[in-house]
Design a protein around this motif. Structure first.
Motif, short mmCIF file in Angstrom:
data_model
loop_
_atom_site.label_atom_id
_atom_site.label_comp_id
_atom_site.label_asym_id
_atom_site.label_seq_id
_atom_site.Cartn_x
_atom_site.Cartn_y
_atom_site.Cartn_z
N THR A 1 0.80 -1.23 0.00
CA THR A 1 0.00 0.00 0.00
C THR A 1 0.84 1.28 0.00
O THR A 1 0.28 2.37 0.09
N ASP A 2 2.15 1.16 -0.09
CA ASP A 2 3.02 2.34 -0.01
C ASP A 2 3.46 2.81 -1.40
O ASP A 2 3.47 2.06 -2.36
N ARG A 3 3.85 4.08 -1.47
CA ARG A 3 4.46 4.61 -2.69
C ARG A 3 5.98 4.52 -2.55
O ARG A 3 6.53 4.81 -1.48
N ILE A 4 6.63 4.13 -3.62
CA ILE A 4 8.08 3.93 -3.58
C ILE A 4 8.72 4.62 -4.79
O ILE A 4 8.17 4.59 -5.90
N GLY A 5 9.87 5.25 -4.57
CA GLY A 5 10.64 5.86 -5.64
C GLY A 5 12.09 5.40 -5.57
O GLY A 5 12.55 4.90 -4.54
N LEU A 6 12.81 5.56 -6.67
CA LEU A 6 14.21 5.13 -6.74
C LEU A 6 15.10 6.29 -7.15
O LEU A 6 14.75 7.08 -8.05
N VAL A 7 16.25 6.41 -6.48
CA VAL A 7 17.26 7.41 -6.82
C VAL A 7 18.59 6.69 -7.02
O VAL A 7 18.98 5.85 -6.20
N GLU A 8 19.26 6.98 -8.11
CA GLU A 8 20.61 6.46 -8.35
C GLU A 8 21.63 7.55 -8.08
O GLU A 8 21.38 8.72 -8.39
N TYR A 9 22.77 7.16 -7.53
CA TYR A 9 23.83 8.14 -7.36
C TYR A 9 25.19 7.46 -7.41
O TYR A 9 25.36 6.30 -7.03
N ALA A 10 26.15 8.21 -7.91
CA ALA A 10 27.57 7.85 -7.86
C ALA A 10 28.31 9.15 -7.61
O ALA A 10 28.22 9.70 -6.50
N GLY A 11 28.95 9.73 -8.67
CA GLY A 11 29.54 11.05 -8.51
C GLY A 11 28.48 12.14 -8.58
O GLY A 11 28.70 13.27 -8.15
N GLU A 12 27.34 11.82 -9.16
CA GLU A 12 26.18 12.71 -9.20
C GLU A 12 24.94 11.85 -8.99
O GLU A 12 25.04 10.64 -8.89
N SER A 13 23.77 12.46 -8.93
CA SER A 13 22.57 11.69 -8.64
C SER A 13 21.43 12.12 -9.54
O SER A 13 21.41 13.24 -10.05
N PHE A 14 20.48 11.22 -9.72
CA PHE A 14 19.26 11.55 -10.45
C PHE A 14 18.14 10.60 -10.02
O PHE A 14 18.40 9.53 -9.46
N THR A 15 16.91 11.02 -10.31
CA THR A 15 15.75 10.22 -9.96
C THR A 15 15.51 9.16 -11.03
O THR A 15 15.28 9.48 -12.19
N LYS A 16 15.58 7.91 -10.64
CA LYS A 16 15.31 6.81 -11.56
C LYS A 16 13.81 6.62 -11.74
O LYS A 16 13.32 6.44 -12.86
N THR A 17 13.07 6.65 -10.61
CA THR A 17 11.62 6.50 -10.63
C THR A 17 11.02 7.41 -9.57
O THR A 17 11.40 7.32 -8.40
N PRO A 18 10.10 8.30 -9.94
CA PRO A 18 9.43 9.12 -8.92
C PRO A 18 8.51 8.27 -8.06
O PRO A 18 8.25 7.10 -8.37
N LEU A 19 8.01 8.84 -6.99
CA LEU A 19 7.13 8.10 -6.10
C LEU A 19 5.90 7.59 -6.85
O LEU A 19 5.23 8.34 -7.55
N THR A 20 5.64 6.31 -6.71
CA THR A 20 4.48 5.71 -7.37
C THR A 20 4.01 4.49 -6.57
O THR A 20 4.81 3.83 -5.90
N SER A 21 2.73 4.22 -6.66
CA SER A 21 2.17 3.03 -6.01
C SER A 21 2.14 1.84 -6.96
O SER A 21 1.76 0.73 -6.56
#
Length: 334
Positions: free
Chosen positions: A130-150
């Motif tokens: 029932t939760d919303r989940i998002g993914l962020v990747e980072y190494a030397g910089e970062s970006f949003t892989k997947t925004p919050l979604t159910s």
């Protein structure tokens, strides 16, 4: 087919034990049920076979069937139709910040750190129904892989596609990864906002200080769980690139800034974990899963369809048929 069928009073089926006793009583008393006449001889009477006399026990059978139907009716047979509705208006928003630097290809976890993480994280995502989940990747910089979604299928597909690549600048920018995760959660209205930050190194690049990023998390009411990934001591890690483009591996010292990770977790009200093998990594995600419980309300609706009336009517039918036969066809034997 019978999974939704039940008897409210099944203990009343013990009454069926009385039916054989009644049958025995009838067997021994059947010759005394009608009036008798004693004469010295019946040689002068013509005694053709009478099929009605042989069928007379049918009356008793009908009465036994009526008693059996009454017992079944008393046991109250019914069908049960259950439906449930789950309501969760107090969900949790979770962002998983994943380190994708080259060191995540180290083989101290099987098959390597990144793939081990993806396998465990996938099970964690499936459990957060029932939760919303998002993914962020980072190494030397970062970006949003997947925004919050159910939509868990989207998150799982994105997680599966995470691999080491040379597009992202090298290094480990923990502050940037944390700040990007905070940015995804700052507008959230969920009752609980959580970041799971995983790294296997030290903060050695990026423009954002991890301490400032953790203070931003506190400001927006975000809790951060930090995970240090890697064995204690030496690990087989990438040390160069071969001519064919593959990595050359060698033993290197594992360096994880545990002091920083503990400070981030403590500042935001979270917790720090150290995963030194696949089993420990699984245990960590299970523990976080238990710590961050989602309030779920389940409403159950039950519809009962009573079937005893059918058996009562059947019993009345047997009794009615018995009386009808007794005072018509078998009247001369009563």
């Amino acid at each position: 087919m019978l999974s939704n069928f039940e008897f409210v009073n099944p203990q009343l089926f013990w009454l069926f034990l009385l039916l054989p006793l009644v049958a025995l009583w009838y067997f021994f008393k059947r010759n005394h049920q009608t009036a008798t006449l004693k004469i010295s001889s019946i040689k002068g009477f013509k005694t053709p076979k009478n099929w009605l006399a042989r069928l007379r026990p049918l009356l008793f059978v009908l009465r036994l069937l009526a008693l059996a139907a009454i017992i079944v009716a008393l046991a109250r047979p019914r069908t049960v139709d259950e439906s449930t509705r789950t309501v969760s208006n107090k969900g949790i928003d979770i962002v998983m910040a994943i380190d994708v630097s080259a060191s995540m290809l180290a083989r101290d976890l099987k098959p390597n750190r990144l793939e081990a993480l993806k396998n465990v994280a996938a099970r964690f995502i499936r459990d957060r129904v029932t939760d919303r989940i998002g993914l962020v990747e980072y190494a030397g910089e970062s970006f949003t892989k997947t925004p919050l979604t159910s939509d868990k299928s989207i998150v799982l597909t994105s997680l599966k596609s995470i691999t080491y690549n040379t597009v992202i600048e090298g290094g480990t920018a923990i502050g940037s990864g944390l700040a990007t995760s905070v940015n995804r959660l700052k507008e959230s209205r969920a009752k609980s906002k959580v970041i799971i930050l995983l790294t296997d190194g030290v903060n050695n690049t990026g423009f954002i200080d991890p301490k400032i990023a953790s203070e931003l998390a506190v400001e927006f009411g975000i809790k951060v769980y930090t995970i240090g990934l890697g064995t204690n001591g030496m690990a087989q890690s990438p040390i160069g690139i071969r001519a064919d483009g593959g990595f050359q591996y060698g033993m290197q010292q594992v360096e994880i800034d545990e002091t920083l990770l503990k400070e981030i977790a403590e500042t935001t009200g979270g917790k720090y974990f150290r995963a030194t093998n696949n089993t420990r990594l699984e245990q960590i995600y299970e523990e976080i899963n238990e710590l961050e419980k989602t309030d779920i309300e389940e409403f159950k609706y039950t519809n009962y369809n009573e079937l005893f009336r059918l058996w009562v009517l059947l019993a009345l039918g047997f009794l009615g048929l018995e009386l009808l036969l007794r005072y018509t066809v078998f009247k001369s034997f009563v």
